[in-house]
Design a protein around this motif. Structure first.
Motif, PDB file in Angstrom:
ATOM      1  N   THR A  77     -19.167  46.685 -27.987  1.00  0.00           N
ATOM      2  CA  THR A  77     -19.624  46.508 -26.884  1.00  0.00           C
ATOM      3  C   THR A  77     -18.880  47.517 -25.799  1.00  0.00           C
ATOM      4  O   THR A  77     -17.783  48.034 -26.454  1.00  0.00           O
ATOM      5  CB  THR A  77     -19.227  45.066 -26.139  1.00  0.00           C
ATOM      6  OG1 THR A  77     -17.828  44.714 -26.267  1.00  0.00           O
ATOM      7  CG2 THR A  77     -19.894  43.824 -26.914  1.00  0.00           C
ATOM      8  N   PHE A  78     -19.230  47.562 -24.543  1.00  0.00           N
ATOM      9  CA  PHE A  78     -18.447  48.364 -23.679  1.00  0.00           C
ATOM     10  C   PHE A  78     -17.100  47.770 -23.355  1.00  0.00           C
ATOM     11  O   PHE A  78     -15.990  48.643 -23.338  1.00  0.00           O
ATOM     12  CB  PHE A  78     -19.303  48.655 -22.342  1.00  0.00           C
ATOM     13  CG  PHE A  78     -20.643  49.401 -22.244  1.00  0.00           C
ATOM     14  CD1 PHE A  78     -20.338  50.847 -22.870  1.00  0.00           C
ATOM     15  CD2 PHE A  78     -21.709  48.974 -22.234  1.00  0.00           C
ATOM     16  CE1 PHE A  78     -21.319  51.644 -22.681  1.00  0.00           C
ATOM     17  CE2 PHE A  78     -22.863  49.797 -22.225  1.00  0.00           C
ATOM     18  CZ  PHE A  78     -22.611  51.142 -22.547  1.00  0.00           C
ATOM     19  N   ASP A  79     -17.082  46.592 -23.394  1.00  0.00           N
ATOM     20  CA  ASP A  79     -15.725  45.923 -23.098  1.00  0.00           C
ATOM     21  C   ASP A  79     -14.595  46.347 -24.009  1.00  0.00           C
ATOM     22  O   ASP A  79     -13.229  46.566 -23.807  1.00  0.00           O
ATOM     23  CB  ASP A  79     -15.865  44.426 -23.083  1.00  0.00           C
ATOM     24  CG  ASP A  79     -16.550  44.078 -21.989  1.00  0.00           C
ATOM     25  OD1 ASP A  79     -16.760  44.609 -20.965  1.00  0.00           O
ATOM     26  OD2 ASP A  79     -17.201  42.988 -21.960  1.00  0.00           O
ATOM     27  N   ASN A  80     -14.949  46.357 -25.431  1.00  0.00           N
ATOM     28  CA  ASN A  80     -13.727  46.719 -26.291  1.00  0.00           C
ATOM     29  C   ASN A  80     -14.026  48.193 -26.753  1.00  0.00           C
ATOM     30  O   ASN A  80     -13.391  48.559 -27.610  1.00  0.00           O
ATOM     31  CB  ASN A  80     -13.885  45.924 -27.545  1.00  0.00           C
ATOM     32  CG  ASN A  80     -15.339  45.861 -28.375  1.00  0.00           C
ATOM     33  OD1 ASN A  80     -15.895  46.815 -27.910  1.00  0.00           O
ATOM     34  ND2 ASN A  80     -15.520  45.011 -29.112  1.00  0.00           N
ATOM     35  N   PHE A  81     -14.470  49.005 -25.858  1.00  0.00           N
ATOM     36  CA  PHE A  81     -14.558  50.457 -26.209  1.00  0.00           C
ATOM     37  C   PHE A  81     -13.448  51.277 -25.345  1.00  0.00           C
ATOM     38  O   PHE A  81     -13.237  51.060 -24.347  1.00  0.00           O
ATOM     39  CB  PHE A  81     -15.893  51.169 -25.806  1.00  0.00           C
ATOM     40  CG  PHE A  81     -16.165  52.623 -26.052  1.00  0.00           C
ATOM     41  CD1 PHE A  81     -16.398  52.787 -27.235  1.00  0.00           C
ATOM     42  CD2 PHE A  81     -15.596  53.522 -25.123  1.00  0.00           C
ATOM     43  CE1 PHE A  81     -16.261  54.286 -27.713  1.00  0.00           C
ATOM     44  CE2 PHE A  81     -15.460  55.063 -25.470  1.00  0.00           C
ATOM     45  CZ  PHE A  81     -16.075  55.386 -26.889  1.00  0.00           C
ATOM     46  N   VAL A  82     -12.527  51.932 -26.147  1.00  0.00           N
ATOM     47  CA  VAL A  82     -11.196  52.164 -25.558  1.00  0.00           C
ATOM     48  C   VAL A  82     -11.640  53.746 -24.716  1.00  0.00           C
ATOM     49  O   VAL A  82     -11.959  54.582 -25.481  1.00  0.00           O
ATOM     50  CB  VAL A  82     -10.174  52.429 -26.442  1.00  0.00           C
ATOM     51  CG1 VAL A  82      -8.959  53.004 -25.732  1.00  0.00           C
ATOM     52  CG2 VAL A  82      -9.975  51.160 -26.967  1.00  0.00           C
TER      53      VAL A  82
ATOM     54  N   ASN B  88     -13.707  60.993 -24.546  1.00  0.00           N
ATOM     55  CA  ASN B  88     -14.920  60.179 -24.600  1.00  0.00           C
ATOM     56  C   ASN B  88     -15.512  59.637 -23.316  1.00  0.00           C
ATOM     57  O   ASN B  88     -16.474  58.982 -23.194  1.00  0.00           O
ATOM     58  CB  ASN B  88     -14.992  59.061 -25.489  1.00  0.00           C
ATOM     59  CG  ASN B  88     -13.652  58.277 -25.115  1.00  0.00           C
ATOM     60  OD1 ASN B  88     -13.519  57.603 -24.112  1.00  0.00           O
ATOM     61  ND2 ASN B  88     -13.066  57.367 -26.263  1.00  0.00           N
ATOM     62  N   GLN B  89     -14.685  60.026 -22.223  1.00  0.00           N
ATOM     63  CA  GLN B  89     -15.071  59.348 -20.944  1.00  0.00           C
ATOM     64  C   GLN B  89     -16.294  59.800 -20.376  1.00  0.00           C
ATOM     65  O   GLN B  89     -17.276  58.996 -19.945  1.00  0.00           O
ATOM     66  CB  GLN B  89     -14.055  59.552 -19.948  1.00  0.00           C
ATOM     67  CG  GLN B  89     -13.701  61.099 -19.250  1.00  0.00           C
ATOM     68  CD  GLN B  89     -12.636  61.021 -18.350  1.00  0.00           C
ATOM     69  OE1 GLN B  89     -12.296  62.205 -18.382  1.00  0.00           O
ATOM     70  NE2 GLN B  89     -12.062  59.976 -18.173  1.00  0.00           N
ATOM     71  N   LEU B  90     -16.986  61.277 -20.747  1.00  0.00           N
ATOM     72  CA  LEU B  90     -18.093  61.590 -20.444  1.00  0.00           C
ATOM     73  C   LEU B  90     -19.246  60.677 -20.955  1.00  0.00           C
ATOM     74  O   LEU B  90     -20.449  60.517 -20.544  1.00  0.00           O
ATOM     75  CB  LEU B  90     -18.304  63.080 -20.544  1.00  0.00           C
ATOM     76  CG  LEU B  90     -19.523  63.773 -19.898  1.00  0.00           C
ATOM     77  CD1 LEU B  90     -19.134  63.804 -18.289  1.00  0.00           C
ATOM     78  CD2 LEU B  90     -19.412  65.263 -20.249  1.00  0.00           C
TER      79      LEU B  90
ATOM     80  N   GLY C  39     -16.466  59.436 -36.974  1.00  0.00           N
ATOM     81  CA  GLY C  39     -15.320  58.314 -36.756  1.00  0.00           C
ATOM     82  C   GLY C  39     -14.679  58.405 -35.337  1.00  0.00           C
ATOM     83  O   GLY C  39     -13.519  58.229 -35.262  1.00  0.00           O
ATOM     84  N   LEU C  40     -15.644  59.108 -34.504  1.00  0.00           N
ATOM     85  CA  LEU C  40     -14.911  59.104 -32.904  1.00  0.00           C
ATOM     86  C   LEU C  40     -15.521  58.091 -32.141  1.00  0.00           C
ATOM     87  O   LEU C  40     -15.199  57.975 -30.663  1.00  0.00           O
ATOM     88  CB  LEU C  40     -15.329  60.592 -32.536  1.00  0.00           C
ATOM     89  CG  LEU C  40     -14.567  61.681 -33.619  1.00  0.00           C
ATOM     90  CD1 LEU C  40     -14.631  63.002 -32.888  1.00  0.00           C
ATOM     91  CD2 LEU C  40     -13.106  61.512 -33.672  1.00  0.00           C
ATOM     92  N   GLY C  41     -16.372  57.147 -32.499  1.00  0.00           N
ATOM     93  CA  GLY C  41     -16.776  56.135 -31.680  1.00  0.00           C
ATOM     94  C   GLY C  41     -18.354  56.402 -31.250  1.00  0.00           C
ATOM     95  O   GLY C  41     -18.843  55.428 -30.167  1.00  0.00           O
TER      96      GLY C  41
ATOM     97  N   THR D  36     -27.144  65.820 -23.478  1.00  0.00           N
ATOM     98  CA  THR D  36     -26.368  66.090 -24.585  1.00  0.00           C
ATOM     99  C   THR D  36     -24.868  65.586 -24.212  1.00  0.00           C
ATOM    100  O   THR D  36     -24.411  66.746 -23.466  1.00  0.00           O
ATOM    101  CB  THR D  36     -26.690  67.340 -25.111  1.00  0.00           C
ATOM    102  OG1 THR D  36     -28.111  67.244 -25.398  1.00  0.00           O
ATOM    103  CG2 THR D  36     -25.973  67.543 -26.553  1.00  0.00           C
ATOM    104  N   VAL D  37     -24.082  65.090 -24.909  1.00  0.00           N
ATOM    105  CA  VAL D  37     -22.728  64.756 -24.513  1.00  0.00           C
ATOM    106  C   VAL D  37     -21.652  64.860 -25.661  1.00  0.00           C
ATOM    107  O   VAL D  37     -22.368  64.136 -26.934  1.00  0.00           O
ATOM    108  CB  VAL D  37     -22.376  63.598 -23.892  1.00  0.00           C
ATOM    109  CG1 VAL D  37     -21.010  63.620 -23.045  1.00  0.00           C
ATOM    110  CG2 VAL D  37     -23.311  62.985 -22.844  1.00  0.00           C
ATOM    111  N   ALA D  38     -21.034  65.580 -25.631  1.00  0.00           N
ATOM    112  CA  ALA D  38     -19.736  65.530 -26.912  1.00  0.00           C
ATOM    113  C   ALA D  38     -18.871  64.527 -26.705  1.00  0.00           C
ATOM    114  O   ALA D  38     -18.491  63.932 -25.887  1.00  0.00           O
ATOM    115  CB  ALA D  38     -19.133  66.980 -26.967  1.00  0.00           C
ATOM    116  N   VAL D  39     -18.356  63.813 -28.218  1.00  0.00           N
ATOM    117  CA  VAL D  39     -17.439  62.935 -27.904  1.00  0.00           C
ATOM    118  C   VAL D  39     -16.196  63.791 -28.833  1.00  0.00           C
ATOM    119  O   VAL D  39     -16.329  64.158 -30.013  1.00  0.00           O
ATOM    120  CB  VAL D  39     -17.746  61.888 -28.903  1.00  0.00           C
ATOM    121  CG1 VAL D  39     -16.692  60.678 -28.894  1.00  0.00           C
ATOM    122  CG2 VAL D  39     -18.914  61.189 -28.218  1.00  0.00           C
TER     123      VAL D  39
END
Lengths: 237, 499
Positions: free
Chosen positions: B169-174, B179-181, B207-209, B323-326
């Motif tokens: 969920t968004f709640d447990n995404f750090v 990754n903010q963008l 493995g970056l989310g 298009t967004v990079a993580v």
């Protein structure tokens, strides 16, 4: 029927293949492997790790543990896939639908590392098992990083779970294993006899266990303890 | 019991490897004089029928001499079937003459079901009068509570199941700088699906989310609109579904299904590469969904234009939305991820240990999670509190490997190889740009990745002064902000040294 051996040494004469009997009870535990054994012994779903990865050199007991975990599961809920033996078959076929089981044990990953077809099929299997809640147990001769996997997606998934390195079967470990397996059969090996056997026995664990079988049978038959002269006589050394 | 006796005999007769590979996965259903053995897949079934069938029949005759038991070998259903033919349309499984092949869906007649999603399945089935797809594999209380099963009978011919993992969920995404963008974009999509960011294309290393974010959007969509049809799947599953639909002559159902979703989430679309028919099909699905204002989220390990073997028209469409990079998480985020995962596991993780782990494991979040699990397992087993010593003990192998990988020698060798120069050049007095820049990069990497002091690093580069190292580190830091080539080089080297 499995034979754990503890307290029932005489069962051996009943033609039970103890050396081939890969159970958790038959695994010689050590300080290093104790946490892993605890994890494998507790198959309750709420504690089950979704992915466990074992690595270690030959004879470190990887296949034994994978099969033992498989053996512990109820019939029809687990399978053991040794990739060394299965690598020439189509990867997709071998791994099809296995996520329907509760436990899938995949051995000899090193046999297919670097092969795109296998790597992609394994990647897919990890995803499918994650989704279905099927537990995965992998074993290989090297850690996920050193395995030579080319597909990063697979590599990262292999490092996702709990990774354990099994201690190599060096002289000390062989001695521990021999003592443990002998004790399971109710056989006592005096230190000098142990030393005598280990100095002369073949290096491989399977051969060592075969030798122990032979000694056990002879000891039962002749009703003699395993003294050095008796071992010498039985093994023709 | 009869089958159990037979299994016991086989277990004694066969080497354990063979037994565990071929016999253990078989599930038995006995009905009077009928014994139906169900293998998880065709491969195992065929092997068993080739090698073990006669012996199984023989053993059964020995065990029950008075009865003649009819043994059939079938393929069972997986828990997450792709396309399931309806009973009437099911093709019969190609099989050996003596086996009595039963269409997969006919496994329904067996009343054995399992675990906690049976309720979901039972509810899904009657909607269209579609028969419950029957047995999962027996006896396994698998933890499925974290997954929401979408079981979609479509037109009576296709049954789909897809999973949204509720735990993501968004709640447990750090959140972190890396990754903010992507997180902001994902939140935006969750609030206004099908709007401006369509498709949302997330790309970055493994493995970056990315998957976490994707599920978080899916879960948020489902929460704000219960009953919304949010479908998550891997690109391979899409390909496999399509192939199956083609085989079953159900491609129109396949199309209808994918075009009827409210949101389609496809993970790792790089695996579409060189699968032309799937790309074609996906292209049409994509257009239909876009026109219908249904949201799409796609992830990939690289920028769309860089995917080899993908049609140009798809690449360009992927860029129509956002298009967004993580990026790989920086140290602070890695620490925060560890703390968050530990608190989810209800484990007390002291900040200094989280810092210690995060400093050493920098490749990706999966490896970070794996390392933490290993530490937790040791703590649970020994009953010890987690401290640096316990971390060092439980991650001994990983840390040793890490040290080997990021030793000064290896950093120099890897950097030299990357820039196609000699290691000796890095040590030399030469000051031309083609050598000096890589040397500075290598020094900066050594500073970041090892615990060596500046004088030690200087020493290892042909006996240079520590101020030279300091200057190199500052220079590279500055260039990473201003020069995209250096930024890229540094990132690539960092990746190859830490994975």
């Amino acid at each position: 029927m499995t034979e754990s051996g503890r307290g029932t040494p005489r069962q051996l004469t009943l033609d039970v293949q103890l050396d081939d009997d890969a159970t958790l009870e038959n695994f010689c535990d050590s300080e290093q492997t104790a946490p892993l054994l605890a994890l494998l012994r507790d198959p309750s779903p709420e504690n089950a790790e979704p992915l466990i990865y074992l690595h270690g050199s030959a004879d470190s007991g990887k296949s034994h543990l994978l099969q033992a975990a498989c053996q512990q599961a109820a019939a029809g809920t687990a399978c053991y896939l040794p990739l060394l033996a299965l690598r020439d078959y189509p990867a997709v076929d071998v791994l099809a639908s296995v996520e329907g089981l509760a436990l899938v044990c995949i051995d000899d990953l090193q046999a297919v590392a670097g092969e795109p077809e296998w790597e992609q099929a394994l990647f897919d299997v990890v995803n499918r098992c994650r989704a279905s809640g099927c537990q995965l147990l992998f074993a290989a001769t090297a850690s996920p990083r050193e395995l030579g996997v080319k597909l990063p997606d697979l590599q990262s998934r292999l490092s996702w779970g709990v990774t354990y390195r099994l201690p190599a079967a060096d002289d000390q470990r062989r001695q521990e294993i021999l003592t443990f397996r002998a004790a399971q059969r109710g056989l006592k090996l005096a230190p000098e006899v142990l030393e005598y056997i280990l100095a002369r026995a073949p290096r491989g664990l399977a051969a060592l266990m075969a030798l122990l079988n032979q000694l056990d049978a002879a000891s039962l038959q002749d009703k003699r303890a395993l003294s050095r002269p008796f071992v010498k006589q039985v093994l023709g050394w | 019991m009869t089958w159990q006796k037979c299994v016991d005999c086989l277990q004694r007769e066969l080497p354990s490897q063979q037994f565990n590979t071929w016999i253990r996965p078989l599930r038995a259903d006995i009905d009077g004089e009928q014994l139906r053995l169900v293998a998880p897949n065709r491969f195992i079934r065929d092997f068993v029928s080739d090698k073990f069938y006669p012996r199984i029949v023989e053993l059964l005759q020995e065990i029950l001499p008075s009865q003649s038991i009819d043994v059939s070998l079938d393929i069972g259903e997986s828990t997450a079937p792709a396309f399931k033919p309806a009973p009437s349309e099911a093709p019969r499984v190609a099989s050996k003459a003596y086996a009595d092949p039963v269409p997969v869906a006919e496994t329904t007649s067996v009343p054995r079901t399992r675990h906690d999603d049976s309720g979901t399945r039972a509810k899904a089935a009657p909607q269209t009068g579609f028969r419950d797809s029957g047995p999962m594999v027996s006896g396994t209380a698998v933890t499925r509570q974290n997954s929401r099963v979408r079981s979609e009978p479509v037109e009576g011919a296709i049954n789909q199941q897809h999973f949204l993992v509720e735990g993501y969920t968004f709640d447990n995404f750090v959140e972190g700088k890396s990754n903010q963008l992507a997180l902001a974009a994902a939140r935006q999509v969750a609030e206004n699906p099908g709007d401006s960011y369509n498709p949302l294309f997330l790309y970055g290393g493994v493995g970056l989310g990315k998957t976490h974010l994707m599920h978080a959007v899916g879960n948020a969509l489902q929460q704000s609109k219960p009953g919304a049809k949010v479908v998550y799947l891997h690109s391979e599953r899409f390909v496999a579904d399509m192939v199956k639909a083609l085989q079953l002559n159900a491609i129109s159902d396949f199309k209808r299904y994918y075009r009827s979703v409210d949101a389609l989430l496809i993970d790792d679309i790089q695996f579409f590469a060189r699968k032309d028919r799937s790309q074609e099909e996906f292209f049409h699905t994509f257009n239909a969904l876009l026109e219908g204002g249904q949201q799409m989220i796609l992830t990939c390990d690289r920028y769309p234009k860089e995917i080899d073997g993908l049609e140009e028209r798809l690449k360009s469409r992927f860029g129509w939305g956002l298009t967004v990079a993580v990026e790989p998480p920086e140290l602070e985020t890695r620490v925060a991820i560890l703390m968050s995962k530990a608190s989810q596991a209800r484990i007390e993780l002291p900040p200094d240990t989280a810092f210690f782990i995060a400093q050493r494991i920098r490749s990706n979040v999966r490896e970070l999670e794996g390392a933490l699990k290993r530490v937790i397992a040791s703590a649970n087993f020994t009953g010890r509190e987690i401290d640096i010593d316990l971390v060092k003990e439980s991650l001994k192998d990983l840390l040793a490997l890490q040290d080997k990988q990021v030793g000064l020698d290896n950093i120099q060798r890897t950097t030299a190889e990357y820039y196609k120069i000699k290691v000796a050049d890095l040590m030399s007095r030469r000051r031309s740009r083609s050598v000096a820049r890589p040397r500075q990069v290598a020094m900066a990497l050594a500073k970041e990745l090892t615990n060596h002091s500046l004088p030690e690093i200087g020493d290892s580069f042909g006996g240079r002064d520590h101020t030279t190292v300091l200057h190199a580190c500052r220079k590279i830091k500055e260039l990473r902000e201003t020069n995209s080539d250096i930024r890229e080089d540094y990132k690539n080297l960092l990746r190859s040294l830490t994975t």
